[in-house]
Design an enzyme around this catalytic site. Structure first.
Site, PDB file in Angstrom:
ATOM      1  N   LYS A  52     -24.191  64.448  19.241  1.00  0.00           N
ATOM      2  CA  LYS A  52     -24.019  63.224  18.265  1.00  0.00           C
ATOM      3  C   LYS A  52     -25.126  62.976  17.433  1.00  0.00           C
ATOM      4  O   LYS A  52     -24.996  62.849  16.111  1.00  0.00           O
ATOM      5  CB  LYS A  52     -23.534  62.082  18.860  1.00  0.00           C
ATOM      6  N   GLN A  96     -22.459  55.202  25.659  1.00  0.00           N
ATOM      7  CA  GLN A  96     -21.812  56.468  26.217  1.00  0.00           C
ATOM      8  C   GLN A  96     -21.290  56.310  27.338  1.00  0.00           C
ATOM      9  O   GLN A  96     -21.901  55.758  28.273  1.00  0.00           O
ATOM     10  CB  GLN A  96     -22.961  57.722  26.193  1.00  0.00           C
ATOM     11  N   ASP A 119     -16.925  53.345  18.045  1.00  0.00           N
ATOM     12  CA  ASP A 119     -16.161  53.957  18.963  1.00  0.00           C
ATOM     13  C   ASP A 119     -14.699  53.350  18.817  1.00  0.00           C
ATOM     14  O   ASP A 119     -13.656  53.977  19.338  1.00  0.00           O
ATOM     15  CB  ASP A 119     -16.701  53.996  20.178  1.00  0.00           C
TER      16      ASP A 119
END
Ligand code: NAP
Length: 281
Positions: A52, A96, A119
């Site tokens: 990322k 994460q 997200d």
């Protein structure tokens, strides 16, 4: 033989477009920034986080990785998220997953400002998606829809069958396909006669986490087969679909690697750019 839907090619095109978009945004004084919070030392998470960061670097998105100790308390984790919520250089925040067992994932995710939730896992964004309002869409199902759109696959009235009902893939994918007027069925570990459902699918999405789970006899000839799975078998990454056999039956198929995974990162970049623009407005 099925037509291969390459996430690699699409993501490379998107990277070029996003690079140009970010460059012109920066000229207007809008600099997208992504903060990724990584708790602990999980090996797979470390790889995802590094990828990322690299994607941000390529596109010109400001990125920071916040590495927190495995034993961090819920309060300290949420404190860190609050700091990032208030940081004007950060347009998107990503925690994460999975978090270590002692931490409450849902509580942590709900601390992220919905407009910085790149997200799309915040309950506010999930609720908006489920009620048909404009929302930040989770990256993996958003990437799947992008692949189907780019291949000009007509979805209206089609039977879409999704194996897997997770909040991050299966359920949002179902909503997005429903929005495109598919007739949607979601299968899971308690589904009876699973193959009877999969054999009806014009569009079959596999998001299970079991290597080569979908075999050729489960697929309707000509179907679009999208493999979301990432499984490590003998050091090799394989999907949830038995690719070699299913490609002989399907009309379209996504490979693993080089399929949905690539699109997920591209959509994360997209969500971060969109978040920066929305915040500037
Ligand atoms: P998850 O939360 O573990 O969900 C897996 C789903 O599969 C569950 O709904 C489970 O049913 C269902 N399932 C398990 N065994 C089954 C069986 N025998 N028959 C039918 N359904 C079964 O996983 P996830 O987070 O959605 O991820 C799924 C896969 O996609 C994993 O391999 C993951 O690594 C991969 N993934 C890839 C990307 C990407 O960028 N490509 C992104 C995210 C995830 P129950 O609900 O009944 O337990």
């Amino acid at each position: 033989m099925a037509i291969v839907l390459s996430g690699k090619e699409l993501s490379e095109q998107l990277t070029q477009e996003q690079k140009q978009r970010v460059a012109s945004l920066v000229k207007e004084g809008i600099h997208p920034g992504l903060a990724v919070i990584l708790v602990g030392e999980d090996a797979a998470s470390q790889i995802y986080v590094r990828n990322k960061g690299l994607a941000c670097e390529t596109i010109g998105i400001h990125s920071v990785t916040i590495r927190l100790d495995e034993g961090i308390s819920q309060e300290d984790l949420e404190g860190k998220i609050q700091e990032l919520n208030e940081d004007p250089k950060i347009s998107g925040i990503l925690v994460q997953l999975p978090l270590p067992k002692h931490l409450d994932e849902e509580a942590a995710l709900s601390c992220i400002l919905p407009q910085k939730d790149v997200d799309g896992f915040h309950i506010m964004n999930a609720g908006k998606l489920f009620t048909g309002q404009k929302a930040v869409t989770p990256c993996t199902p958003k990437g799947v829809m992008y692949m189907l759109k780019q291949a000009e696959i007509d979805l209206v009235g089609k039977e879409a069958v999704i194996i897997g009902r997770s909040n991050i893939v299966g359920k949002p994918a179902a909503m997005l396909l429903l929005n495109e007027h598919c007739t949607v069925t979601i299968l899971h570990s308690r589904t009876k006669n699973l193959a009877e459902h999969t054999r009806r699918a014009d569009v079959l999405i596999a998001a299970i986490g079991k290597a080569k789970f979908v075999t050729a006899d489960m697929v309707k000839p000509g179907a679009v087969v999208v493999d979301v799975g990432i499984n490590r078998v003998n050091g090799k990454v394989v999907g949830d679909v038995d690719y070699e056999e299913v490609e002989k039956v399907a009309g379209y198929i996504t490979p693993v690697p080089g399929g949905v995974g690539k699109m997920t990162i591209s959509m994360l970049m997209e969500n971060t750019i969109e978040a920066a623009c929305a915040q500037a407005r």
